[in-house]
Enzyme design. Structure first.
Site, PDB file in Angstrom:
ATOM      1  N   ARG A  15       0.879  -1.151   0.000  1.00 34.17           N
ATOM      2  CA  ARG A  15       0.000   0.000   0.000  1.00 34.17           C
ATOM      3  C   ARG A  15       0.926   1.213   0.000  1.00 34.17           C
ATOM      4  O   ARG A  15       1.985   1.200   0.646  1.00 34.17           O
ATOM      5  CB  ARG A  15      -0.845  -0.067   1.278  1.00 34.17           C
ATOM      6  CG  ARG A  15      -2.094   0.726   1.308  1.00 34.17           C
ATOM      7  CD  ARG A  15      -3.204   0.238   0.425  1.00 34.17           C
ATOM      8  NE  ARG A  15      -4.224   1.279   0.440  1.00 34.17           N
ATOM      9  CZ  ARG A  15      -4.813   1.786  -0.603  1.00 34.17           C
ATOM     10  NH1 ARG A  15      -4.570   1.329  -1.811  1.00 34.17           N
ATOM     11  NH2 ARG A  15      -5.695   2.750  -0.482  1.00 34.17           N
ATOM     12  N   ARG A  44      -4.997  11.778   7.483  1.00 34.24           N
ATOM     13  CA  ARG A  44      -4.606  12.569   8.648  1.00 34.24           C
ATOM     14  C   ARG A  44      -3.849  13.820   8.246  1.00 34.24           C
ATOM     15  O   ARG A  44      -3.333  13.922   7.127  1.00 34.24           O
ATOM     16  CB  ARG A  44      -3.804  11.755   9.657  1.00 34.24           C
ATOM     17  CG  ARG A  44      -2.729  10.872   9.083  1.00 34.24           C
ATOM     18  CD  ARG A  44      -2.109  10.018  10.178  1.00 34.24           C
ATOM     19  NE  ARG A  44      -0.847   9.457   9.746  1.00 34.24           N
ATOM     20  CZ  ARG A  44       0.041   8.894  10.544  1.00 34.24           C
ATOM     21  NH1 ARG A  44      -0.176   8.825  11.829  1.00 34.24           N
ATOM     22  NH2 ARG A  44       1.162   8.404  10.069  1.00 34.24           N
TER      23      ARG A  44
END
Ligand code: FAD
Length: 368
Positions: A248, A279
């Site tokens: 990923r 985030r």
């Protein structure tokens, strides 16, 4: 040959190995394909702030010898990771604890919080969870799942929670105290001056070549040293002969702002599904910075292709099976040692890396 060791990759694994080998009188060359050393711990100085260029890095460990080891090279501050979640404008503490439950439900005691979670598990849970959604609701109930887990997890994996396997979440620790400290480790902190301080010491008297991809000059590099410490991708080393390992990836969007304090906390997770990033990091708070400006980074998960960085190995059954073939082949190599997160195809925290490389140093130099 000019060198005893060629170290491919100037991250913590490669740099600590290089430091320890040099200390024992070995001749070492370190190469890295990036334009700087430090691997993913690299901090870019911007407006007097050490920007964690490849994502927030918080050092934590319960291993005293690892803690003592890193403290020889830098002073660590008392930063404690206490992230917040922003769910559609409401701020909630992480990891979920009594502060979170007080904000969510207005409860003041652990008993009240336990009762709500138990009721929600009973009302919405299923006996045999078939996917991550069912598993998470079974563990913590609907409210926490919907507000703090669902959107964030779907963005991280790029798939709905109903299509993710249940085993990804084995347990979700629920804390019935008013404690926002994310980690439970004994030691935690950030090196004063950022992580580069460590690498400056580790690589001080060592030959380092930057912008040097091992695969672009493989034969030349192989002819330069007796032995190779390889911290790049193991599947690429073997020309993907058993197949490509999956990862990923992440995309970081850094921004310098005129404000001196953007969000009042180092880490805020965006846990809804609609906000694309997962985030925002405000770097100055890692070091209690007083700079007049601030730098923030938005973190976007993305699929891995060969043009982007491989950040997180996807250790599912298929990838682990492929990796095992590479591992067995690697084990037979007399002159190459594979290490680190890409060489061993595993997510490792920094303290794991230090443990692993110090173990290698012990075996390689027989406690010299
Ligand atoms: P790296 O640091 O990745 O270094 C490998 C180096 O090898 C890189 O510099 C790369 O450019 C180089 N390289 C690769 N291939 C080649 C090649 N072919 N030729 C030349 N050079 C090459 N850990 C914690 O303890 N706390 C945290 O808070 C934390 N946060 C993280 C956040 C994110 C987003 C990520 C992705 C990881 C985080 N980690 C954290 C884990 C930490 O980053 C790793 O433990 C550490 O980087 C692993 O060190 P390494 O030396 O194995 O690899």
């Amino acid at each position: 040959m000019k060198y005893d060791y060629l170290v491919v990759g100037a991250g913590p694994f490669g740099s600590i190995f290089a430091y320890e080998a040099t200390k024992r009188g070995k001749r070492v060359l370190v190469i890295d394909k990036r334009e700087h050393v430090g691997g993913n711990l690299y901090c870019k100085p911007i407006a007097g702030i050490n920007v964690h260029w490849y994502g927030a890095h918080i050092f934590h460990t319960s291993n005293k010898s690892v803690w003592d080891y890193v403290n020889q090279f830098a002073t660590f501050n008392h930063f404690t990771n206490a992230p917040l979640a922003n769910y559609k404008g409401t701020l909630l503490n992480l990891p979920f604890n009594m502060n979170t439950f007080n904000r969510l439900w207005g409860v003041n005691t652990p008993e009240q919080a336990k009762q709500i979670i138990a009721e929600q598990r009973k009302n919405y849970g299923v006996s045999n969870p078939k996917n991550l959604e069912e598993q998470a609701i079974n563990l913590v109930g609907l409210d926490i799942y919907e507000k703090l887990i669902k959107g964030y997890t779907e963005k991280q994996w790029g798939r709905p929670c109903t299509e993710l396997p249940a085993f990804i979440i084995k347990r979700l620790p629920v804390r019935y105290t008013f404690d926002n400290n994310y980690f439970t480790d004994i030691y935690q902190g950030i090196p004063v001056g950022g992580y580069n301080v460590l690498f400056d010491k580790w690589l001080k008297d060592i030959d380092v070549t930057l912008n040097a991809d091992y695969f672009e000059n493989r034969t030349m590099y192989e002819g330069m040293a007796e032995k190779i410490i390889f911290t790049g991708m193991i599947d690429q080393y073997y020309d993907y002969e058993f197949g490509e390992l999956e990862y990923r990836s992440l995309r970081f969007e850094h921004e310098l702002l005129e404000s001196d304090n953007y969000q009042g906390n180092a880490v805020i997770n965006y846990t809804d599904r609609e906000t694309e990033f997962t985030r925002i990091i405000e770097h100055k708070h890692f070091e209690f910075g007083q700079a007049p400006k601030t730098v923030i980074t938005r973190e976007y998960p993305q699929d891995y292709t060969k043009d982007v960085e491989p950040y997180y190995p996807i250790n599912d059954a298929l990838n682990n099976e492929i990796y095992e073939k590479y591992r067995q082949k690697a084990e037979k190599e007399a002159h190459v040692i594979f290490g680190g997160r890409l060489g061993q195809y595993r997510y490792f925290d920094m303290h794991h890396i230090i443990e692993n490389v110090l173990k290698l140093v012990d075996t390689e130099f027989d406690n010299q």
